[in-house]
Design a protein around this motif. Structure first.
Motif, PDB file in Angstrom:
ATOM      1  N   HIS A  39       1.802 -34.129  11.389  1.00 41.55           N
ATOM      2  CA  HIS A  39       1.546 -33.008  10.787  1.00 41.55           C
ATOM      3  C   HIS A  39       0.556 -32.097  10.198  1.00 41.55           C
ATOM      4  N   SER A  56      -0.215 -27.917  15.222  1.00 43.57           N
ATOM      5  CA  SER A  56       1.085 -27.304  16.620  1.00 43.57           C
ATOM      6  C   SER A  56       0.671 -27.435  17.920  1.00 43.57           C
ATOM      7  N   SER A 155      -0.319 -20.517  16.525  1.00 41.01           N
ATOM      8  CA  SER A 155      -0.623 -20.006  16.269  1.00 41.01           C
ATOM      9  C   SER A 155      -2.566 -19.824  16.338  1.00 41.01           C
ATOM     10  N   THR A 267      -3.788 -23.420  10.939  1.00 37.65           N
ATOM     11  CA  THR A 267      -4.138 -24.359  10.451  1.00 37.65           C
ATOM     12  C   THR A 267      -5.652 -25.227  10.899  1.00 37.65           C
TER      13      THR A 267
HETATM   14  P1  13P Z   1       0.552 -24.160  13.405  1.00 39.15           P
HETATM   15  O1  13P Z   1       0.382 -25.707  13.152  1.00 39.15           O
HETATM   16  O2  13P Z   1       0.458 -23.965  14.421  1.00 39.15           O
HETATM   17  O3  13P Z   1      -1.370 -23.694  12.342  1.00 39.15           O
HETATM   18  O4  13P Z   1       1.606 -23.803  12.286  1.00 39.15           O
HETATM   19  C1  13P Z   1       1.961 -24.014  11.140  1.00 39.15           C
HETATM   20  C2  13P Z   1       2.932 -24.050  10.665  1.00 39.15           C
HETATM   21  O5  13P Z   1       3.755 -23.660  10.136  1.00 39.15           O
HETATM   22  C3  13P Z   1       3.898 -25.097  11.486  1.00 39.15           C
HETATM   23  O6  13P Z   1       5.005 -25.138  11.714  1.00 39.15           O
END
Ligand code: 13P
Ligand code: SF4
Length: 370
Positions: A39, A56, A155, A267
């Motif tokens: 990630h 994610s 998100s 992100t």
């Molecule tokens: P995303 O990876 O969906 O942007 O979410 C951020 C996050 O806090 C992952 O735990």
């Protein structure tokens, strides 16, 4: 949060260079048998070993395509590893290098509390919302959503999933991040007055039957401990001191911060926005420190800074380090599987329904929430 036993003592004395060399060697030994996913919030020394990086959603999509590998070593947090296990074939083993890498937001919704909320809203108030859970939740909650006509979202596709939900019903229960739920529903034109917070610490969530019948969106009282560190005062300061600087935030930030920002999105949206911005542009970014730092290094021709003056670090992502990654790979090379994240078949069978609905509602490029 799961307990991670201490590593064997020999790992304590290794230098970073020794660990990097050993990880490179173990990766070569394992070859195509193992895939490392990372990630974007992971530390730089760890992310350099990822075969695939993503947010994610992207990691769930990539994880789902890993047929024929023996191991996915997930450099992320527990709920991401669970999703990867649910979405992959039974013979793919998913490993989390440090089992204590959980998510404080995911821990804010417990399946017993969710069932209690459902009992009140559906059976005692007679309304039937569509349950939507952010992927930052336990497999049991994903299964609950799958079993009750709901879905998961990230998100990156929260809006597409809320639109999906509102084609099936006129009310939504959004778990566990109140901010992502509020920011997304508001961007869709749902007024704040039509939303309420369900507080699991209070009897009946702090709501009366009449309120349940009147509100359209029930927002679970959960939040991200990292993104709540961004404030409207920080936005005001940027506006005062550097009016050319754009404010770009993640939708896990509060509604007030998102309203003050120029842009808000996941992100991958944040990365895309900075990547495509012209040289010389200025960005104050409200998201996890390691990603902002990486953007700053990757695009030196742009001015990138953290929106907050303090380090906004996800301490659980941070638990994945070179030592745990090396130990995990050493064990795999030795034929031993450690830290496998395995979801039981009953839960998995229902959770996959919610996750597949999420994966079926993805836009080609990440969409701004604001
Ligand atoms: P995303 O990876 O969906 O942007 O979410 C951020 C996050 O806090 C992952 O735990
Ligand atoms: Fe959980 Fe927030 Fe960390 Fe993401 S950044 S893993 S939501 S605590």
């Amino acid at each position: 949060m799961l307990f991670q036993p201490p590593l064997p003592t020999e790992y304590a004395s290794l230098t970073d260079d020794e660990m990097c060399a050993a990880i490179t060697e173990r990766k070569q030994t394992l070859g195509s048998r193992a895939v490392i996913l990372g990630h974007h919030y992971q530390k730089h020394d760890v992310i350099q070993f990822a075969d695939f990086t993503g947010d994610s959603l992207k990691l769930a999509q990539i994880g789902a395509k890993q047929h024929g590998v023996e191991y996915i070593v997930f450099c992320g947090v527990h709920f991401m590893a669970e999703s990867a296990d649910i979405l992959t074939d039974d013979d793919v083993k998913v490993i989390l290098p440090d089992q204590s890498a959980g998510c404080s937001m995911a821990d804010m919704a417990d399946i017993d509390q969710v069932e209690e909320a459902w009992e009140f809203i559906v059976y005692r108030c007679g309304v039937a919302p569509i349950p939507i859970t952010y992927v930052n939740s336990s497999a049991a909650i994903k299964a609950f959503c799958g079993a009750n006509g709901g879905a998961c979202c990230t998100s990156s596709n929260a809006r597409a999933i809320l639109e999906w939900a509102f084609r099936r019903g006129d009310k939504v229960l959004f778990l566990p991040d109140q901010h992502l739920g509020r920011n997304t529903a508001y961007a869709m034109g749902i007024p704040l007055e039509a939303m309420t917070v369900y507080d699991p610490a209070l009897p009946t969530g702090g709501l009366t039957r009449e309120q349940v019948r009147n509100f359209r969106v029930f927002l679970w009282k959960g939040h991200c401990s990292v993104h709540q560190l961004f404030t409207t005062q920080q936005c005001d300061e940027i506006r005062r001191n550097d009016p050319d600087c754009k404010i770009l935030v993640h939708p896990e930030c509060s509604w007030e911060v998102v309203q003050k920002a120029d842009l808000a999105g996941s992100t991958e949206f944040i990365i895309k926005t900075v990547r495509e911005a012209p040289a010389g542009s200025k960005w104050a970014i409200g998201t996890e420190t390691h990603l902002v730092d990486r953007l700053l290094r990757t695009y030196p021709e742009k001015s990138v800074r953290l929106l907050a003056g303090i380090q906004c670090l996800c301490t659980t992502m941070y638990r994945i380090d070179l030592r745990h990654l090396l130990w995990t790979l050493d064990e795999l090379v030795a034929g031993r599987i450690v830290n496998q994240i395995k979801v039981d078949p009953d839960t998995s069978g229902l959770a996959v329904v919610a996750l597949e609905r999420m994966l079926a509602n993805v836009t080609a490029t990440p969409v701004a929430i604001k």
